[in-house]
Design a protein around this motif. Structure first.
Motif, mmCIF file in Angstrom:
data_model
loop_
_atom_site.group_PDB
_atom_site.id
_atom_site.type_symbol
_atom_site.label_atom_id
_atom_site.label_comp_id
_atom_site.label_asym_id
_atom_site.label_seq_id
_atom_site.Cartn_x
_atom_site.Cartn_y
_atom_site.Cartn_z
ATOM 1 N N PHE A 1 0.969 -1.324 0.007
ATOM 2 C CA PHE A 1 -0.037 0.124 -0.081
ATOM 3 C C PHE A 1 0.883 1.319 -0.074
ATOM 4 O O PHE A 1 0.798 2.135 -1.031
ATOM 5 N N PRO B 1 -6.930 -0.077 4.578
ATOM 6 C CA PRO B 1 -8.359 0.360 4.225
ATOM 7 C C PRO B 1 -8.670 1.664 4.798
ATOM 8 O O PRO B 1 -9.154 2.659 4.480
ATOM 9 N N SER C 1 -6.463 4.319 3.492
ATOM 10 C CA SER C 1 -6.992 4.335 2.230
ATOM 11 C C SER C 1 -8.117 5.459 2.052
ATOM 12 O O SER C 1 -8.328 6.290 1.089
ATOM 13 N N LYS C 2 -9.171 5.174 2.976
ATOM 14 C CA LYS C 2 -10.451 5.920 2.915
ATOM 15 C C LYS C 2 -10.148 7.198 3.093
ATOM 16 O O LYS C 2 -10.801 8.107 2.728
ATOM 17 N N THR D 1 -11.858 2.288 -0.180
ATOM 18 C CA THR D 1 -10.942 1.251 0.571
ATOM 19 C C THR D 1 -10.373 0.377 -0.179
ATOM 20 O O THR D 1 -9.824 -0.581 0.255
ATOM 21 N N GLY D 2 -10.750 0.388 -1.500
ATOM 22 C CA GLY D 2 -10.465 -0.722 -2.531
ATOM 23 C C GLY D 2 -8.927 -0.531 -2.967
ATOM 24 O O GLY D 2 -8.032 -0.847 -2.410
ATOM 25 N N THR D 3 -8.952 0.070 -4.321
ATOM 26 C CA THR D 3 -7.723 0.277 -5.046
ATOM 27 C C THR D 3 -6.873 1.631 -5.010
ATOM 28 O O THR D 3 -7.741 2.717 -4.404
ATOM 29 N N SER D 4 -5.618 1.774 -4.971
ATOM 30 C CA SER D 4 -5.205 3.063 -5.095
ATOM 31 C C SER D 4 -5.222 3.329 -6.336
ATOM 32 O O SER D 4 -5.503 2.616 -7.242
ATOM 33 N N TYR E 1 -2.010 -0.551 -5.845
ATOM 34 C CA TYR E 1 -2.400 -1.336 -4.624
ATOM 35 C C TYR E 1 -3.826 -2.015 -4.789
ATOM 36 O O TYR E 1 -4.606 -1.009 -5.151
ATOM 37 N N ARG F 1 -7.065 -4.385 -2.808
ATOM 38 C CA ARG F 1 -7.387 -4.679 -1.475
ATOM 39 C C ARG F 1 -7.009 -6.257 -1.431
ATOM 40 O O ARG F 1 -7.112 -6.934 -2.210
ATOM 41 N N ASN F 2 -6.253 -6.443 -0.533
ATOM 42 C CA ASN F 2 -5.581 -7.753 0.064
ATOM 43 C C ASN F 2 -4.765 -8.255 -1.057
ATOM 44 O O ASN F 2 -4.894 -9.597 -1.130
ATOM 45 N N ASP G 1 -13.765 -1.776 8.256
ATOM 46 C CA ASP G 1 -12.330 -2.292 8.566
ATOM 47 C C ASP G 1 -11.784 -2.052 9.841
ATOM 48 O O ASP G 1 -11.143 -2.812 10.394
#
Lengths: 293, 349
Positions: free
Chosen positions: A48, A105, A108-109, A115-118, A202, A204-205, B318
């Motif tokens: 990330f 996440p 990221s938020k 919260t998913g991808t950058s 990036y 998620r996971n 989360d």
């Protein structure tokens, strides 16, 4: 035939790079006597941080540097818990993984509202092959450093005979701290390689169990640098093969189920550990809390 | 109640409070008011019958995985493999329910429950056997077996038992006889008799560990292998048994999830119930009562944070993982509580 073989080989080198970084990180930590099942979380945080810094500052190298720092910070929480506060290494490692899974996440938020991808890193601001070369350089450095230098010897003694190291006037906790922090940086670099070389952002996971696979490679490689690297190559090969074999019909009329190839590395590890394919002995003091008398 | 016992209960409570406070402080970074976050959390977890029902629904699998980890722990083993065991256990219940859809309802749930226990138990016994007979460490083996179980479950679901009516990777629905009824009291939350089964199982585990000979042998091996040998207990046999029971307990997650909830096996249904079970067991001091209490706490966290997505601007569900992680770290970091003044006081005594 030759073409697809070369394709698989180059793909093997590429996908085993993040694994090898993480496995080297695990090696540093475990040779000093600290179990590291937190590799997964360290990789995730590195992936990330690497992606967002590389994107924001238009440089994969800066992304890498930031990833290493993020790895050191997360590893410091782990080190404090297990080296100073006597937390169980397995439990604390699990907690660190959860912490990473939740924190990434969360941040990221705040930064991007999702919260998913950058954001996607432009192609010319990603790595092409530099990490592949660097990881092998790191491997050689660690190999010689562990085997040939006094400080490398300290790390090995911290893992095998911490009492003896202590008697020689070297602080066991300090050595373990150093090894765990360096391990954190290496594992995070593995994650950053994933997000700045193997893909363009990036997701998620995105580590998807690679930290655990690196741990398996480390054990398969008997906690020694060169064999560990070979194990990473083998695991990378199965991953490359699996990508290549998707939808390919080998026998009968149906394509090979990818699941069978996916579980291969794990199956091999179980068999190796069971002594069916050679024997693996961990460092003697691995997982044991050290307290000065 | 003596002081030692009191401290044993107090310490995890203090750790929980510290862990949660740290977690709420983190939300401050996101520009949220921690008090607001906490109130959303509490309201969402306990605000209505439905909310409380959801909390209990999430607590159910955690009781099973917590007990699973605890039983293994009493035998001196670390079961990181509950995730794989519950996956295959749930799959077994779903496959049985879909394949013999006409089974009458007086026997069907019992059969499916047994299937979940059995398959989970077999999957747990494998690392037990590997540890007892081949000497390879159960921690790594169970982690590896989690991935292998994931692969097997994915293969069987997609290639053999796939529900062709949807795009989702899931098995065909179970027969009507297999479904366990949900409790109407909780206003539509899928909390079912599986929760009662979880409580009964906790009681059974307590009886087994502290009131039966095999349970005593299991704890003896966990406390001192040498002493157990002297008492003519075979540690190898005990370890295999302990891991088989642990696996079976984790497999029972399938009862609430498949028979009481979804009515089918969905790939990836578990948000790491197996790993959270480690925290539940740790927080509950590996005692069945403690496990139930800890599972309800973590269930509440899981449900409580679900509403954060809507009710706050920056904090998402989360954060539940962050809160759980911080609680685990604080509970496990013993040294954190051996404060200097306490040590001095002890030394003075």
């Amino acid at each position: 035939m030759i073409d697809s073989l070369l394709q698989i080989l180059s793909s093997t080198l590429r996908v085993s790079t993040p694994l090898l970084f993480a496995a080297l990180g695990g090696l540093m930590s475990e040779r000093s006597g600290v179990i590291n099942i937190a590799l997964e979380g360290l990789m995730l945080v590195g992936a990330f941080t690497g992606a967002i810094v590389a994107y924001s500052f238009h440089s994969p190298w800066l992304g890498w540097g930031a990833a290493a720092i993020s790895g050191v910070l997360l590893a410091a929480i782990y080190a404090a818990s297990v080296i100073n506060w006597k937390a169980d290494q397995i439990v604390a490692g699990t907690a660190i993984n959860m912490l990473a899974l939740g924190m990434v996440p969360f941040i990221s938020k705040i930064l991007y509202g999702v919260t998913g991808t950058s954001p996607t890193i432009p192609a010319d601001e990603r790595f092409i092959f530099a990490p592949i070369i660097l990881v092998w350089v790191f491997l050689l450095i660690i190999h010689f450093w562990l085997g040939r230098t006094p400080s490398g010897l300290w790390v090995r003694f911290a893992g095998e005979h911490p009492k003896a190291l202590d008697a020689a006037g070297i602080g066991v906790k300090k050595v373990r701290w150093g090894a765990v922090l360096m391990g954190g940086a290496l594992a995070a670099l593995g994650g950053a390689t994933l997000s700045t070389m193997l893909s363009s952002a990036y997701a998620r996971n995105m580590t998807a169990g690679r930290g655990f696979m690196a741990l398996a490679a480390l054990i398969f490689g008997k906690w020694r640098p060169i064999p560990t690297a070979m194990a990473c190559l083998l695991f990378g090969f199965t991953e490359a093969l699996q990508i290549r074999l998707q939808g390919v019909v080998l026998w009968g009329t149906e394509p090979v189920p990818v699941q069978f190839i996916q579980i291969l590395p794990y199956l091999v590890t179980v068999l190796v550990l069971a002594g069916l394919v050679g024997h693996s002995r961990p460092p003697k003091a691995l997982g044991l809390f050290f307290e000065k008398d | 109640m003596n002081r030692g016992r009191l401290l044993e209960i107090l310490r995890p409570l203090v750790a929980v409070v510290i862990g949660l406070s740290l977690g709420l402080l983190v939300t401050l970074v996101a520009g949220e008011n921690p008090i607001h976050v906490l109130s959303v959390l509490l309201k969402s977890a306990f605000g209505s019958r439905y909310d409380f029902g959801m909390t209990l629904y999430y607590a159910t699998p955690l009781i099973f995985t917590g007990l699973s980890v605890a039983v293994a722990f009493h035998a001196g083993l670390f079961n990181i493999g509950a995730e794989g065991q519950l996956t295959l256990g749930a799959l077994a219940a779903a496959v049985l329910g879909a394949s013999f859809a006409g089974t009458p309802s007086w026997i069907a749930p019992i059969l499916a429950t047994l299937a979940a226990f059995l398959i989970g138990g077999i999957w747990g016994a494998i690392p037990g056997w590997l540890r007892a007979k081949r000497g390879s460490h159960e921690v790594i083996n169970t982690i590896m077996l989690n991935f292998i179980a994931g692969g097997i479950a994915s293969y069987l679901t997609l290639y053999w038992f796939r529900n062709l009516e949807t795009q989702n990777p899931e098995t065909r629905p179970i027969g009507p006889g297999f479904a366990i009824s949900q409790w109407a009291f909780f206003g539509g939350a899928p909390v079912s008799w599986a929760f009662a089964l979880a409580l009964l199982t906790a009681l059974a585990v307590w009886v087994f560990l502290w009131k039966t000979v095999p349970g005593y042998e299991l704890r003896a091996v966990g406390q001192s292998e040498g002493a157990a040998r002297v008492a003519r207990i075979d540690p190898a046999k005990v370890r295999i048994l302990a891991m088989a029971i642990a696996g079976g307990l984790a497999g029972l997650v399938g009862v609430g999830e498949v028979l009481g909830g979804a009515g089918k096996f969905k790939l990836g249904f578990s948000p790491d119930y197996g790993f959270i079970g480690i925290a539940v067991a740790l927080l509950g001091r590996n005692r069945p009562v403690g496990v139930v209490a800890a599972a309800i706490l973590f269930g509440a966290l899981h449900k409580g944070t679900a509403d954060l997505d809507l009710e706050t601007e920056h904090v998402t569900r989360d954060i539940s993982l962050v809160l759980q992680a911080l609680v685990i770290l604080c509970v496990s970091a013993e040294g954190l509580f051996h404060l200097r003044w306490l040590r001095k006081k002890r030394a003075a005594q």
